[in-house]
Design an enzyme around this catalytic site. Sequence first.
Site, PDB file in Angstrom:
ATOM      1  CB  CYS A 181      14.384   6.478  22.530  1.00  0.00           C
ATOM      2  SG  CYS A 181      16.055   6.827  21.926  1.00  0.00           S
ATOM      3  CB  CYS A 205      18.703  12.714  21.711  1.00  0.00           C
ATOM      4  SG  CYS A 205      18.366  12.925  19.947  1.00  0.00           S
ATOM      5  CB  CYS A 260      12.005  12.529  20.476  1.00  0.00           C
ATOM      6  SG  CYS A 260      12.153  11.470  19.028  1.00  0.00           S
ATOM      7  CB  CYS A 282      17.440   7.103  15.647  1.00  0.00           C
ATOM      8  SG  CYS A 282      16.126   8.349  15.611  1.00  0.00           S
ATOM      9  CD  GLN A 337       6.145  15.926   2.196  1.00  0.00           C
ATOM     10  OE1 GLN A 337       6.183  15.943   3.418  1.00  0.00           O
ATOM     11  NE2 GLN A 337       5.811  16.990   1.482  1.00  0.00           N
ATOM     12  CG  PHE A 369       6.399  26.236  -3.471  1.00  0.00           C
ATOM     13  CD1 PHE A 369       7.494  27.053  -3.283  1.00  0.00           C
ATOM     14  CD2 PHE A 369       5.132  26.802  -3.499  1.00  0.00           C
ATOM     15  CE1 PHE A 369       7.336  28.426  -3.114  1.00  0.00           C
ATOM     16  CE2 PHE A 369       4.963  28.164  -3.330  1.00  0.00           C
ATOM     17  CZ  PHE A 369       6.070  28.988  -3.141  1.00  0.00           C
ATOM     18  CG  ASP A 391       4.336  20.829  -0.025  1.00  0.00           C
ATOM     19  OD1 ASP A 391       4.321  21.348   1.103  1.00  0.00           O
ATOM     20  OD2 ASP A 391       4.868  19.728  -0.268  1.00  0.00           O
ATOM     21  CB  CYS A 411       5.958  21.393   7.189  1.00  0.00           C
ATOM     22  SG  CYS A 411       7.055  22.690   6.590  1.00  0.00           S
TER      23      CYS A 411
END
Length: 424
Positions: free
Chosen positions: A77, A83, A86, A161, A261, A288, A356, A382
Amino acid sequence: MRRPCWWPPVHEPSDATLRLAIDRLGHRGDGIGETADGPLYVPLALPGETVEVSRHGDHGRLIAVLEASAERVAPPCPHVGPCGGCAFQHWAAAPYRAWKRALVLDALSRAGLDAPVAPLRDGHGAGRRRAVFHARSQGRDALTVGFAGRRSHHIVPIDRCLVLAPALDGALPAAWAVAEALMPLTKPLDLQVTASDTGLDMDVRGSGPLNGRAMGMLAALAERFDLARLTRHGELVVQRRPPMLGIGRAQVPLPPGGFLQATAAGEVELAGLVRSAMGGARRVADLFAGVGTFALRLAESARVTAVESSAPAVEALARAVRGVSGLKPVEATVRDLFRRPLLPAELAGFDAVVFDPPRQGAEAQARQLAASRVPLVIGVSCDPASFARDAALLVAGGYRLTQVTPVDQFLYSAHVELVGVFRR
């Protein structure tokens, strides 16, 4: 070989540049080198490299790579550097994947847990189906739309992107047009765009009240860019067709700005791991639950009680259930599980529980699960650190963590999802 690196300048005072050897990576993906004043964190640097940096507190701005790692690759990229989205496009795939799995191993080890950790699974697929673009005025007639810079409120304008799914191809031009229509911006504007099965769904935040002229302009832009729906802080501006998303057999009407997600592939991967672990469970609690990522799939074979704090998400789940035949009963309830977790008496009778939670984890609910007699608990997370904390509570309460599977849903980032299976 000196390899220059660039991103928008840091404006705080800086010392002279220094030469630094990078020893390891931190949990956020920054390269770490030791100095006389302690560790220095350098984004975009890899272990084994020698770099030139300018120092800003305990962080370094990468000026050049003097001795590159053999694992360094050319990022695909053009926005890498400026940016902040990432962290790892410059790292070869194999060591990147090993490092992500090691994040999970390290979090479990720190919590005193020992469990088999499966190889990292790909959850990126076609890319992310949700994005938040930031818009800022640069003077009365100048505008920037893009993502935030690394460790900065500076907005980096982007024209594409690579981690976004093809279904979001029209999102960035639409975001630019909406931001331009609301110029001049008196405060930061955020535009959240979700790729639904019926088109793009955009929620505008930070605009302040809109007059009739602005509402008309936004309605015209929704038509021009074929948006399914356009809302402001969740309030409807125009809906050309309901944004819908298929989950299992059901079609879910999405709440404005609601949680999903990040990728379709990640959702399928996580749901498959949960369903596989459920075995023959007949009565399941989904805590959740959101709009039913797991509940709607589990209801194909089990009676489900879904609990979620967001009333719009619960209503969307209930409407989805009413619109599909062949599912077992699903009871959807609004409840804040941080303040009012399900108690052991309420958990009695469930064959399995899946939870979750958001990134901060589910400590209060984990304590109640640890005191329950539920035979099977499946944790989806996560954040490996908050998962490990909650897992330690369950293990102390008599559960055994039998399997952990990491999933790479956020490609090129330091974030990793996981599914953990606990058995009494």
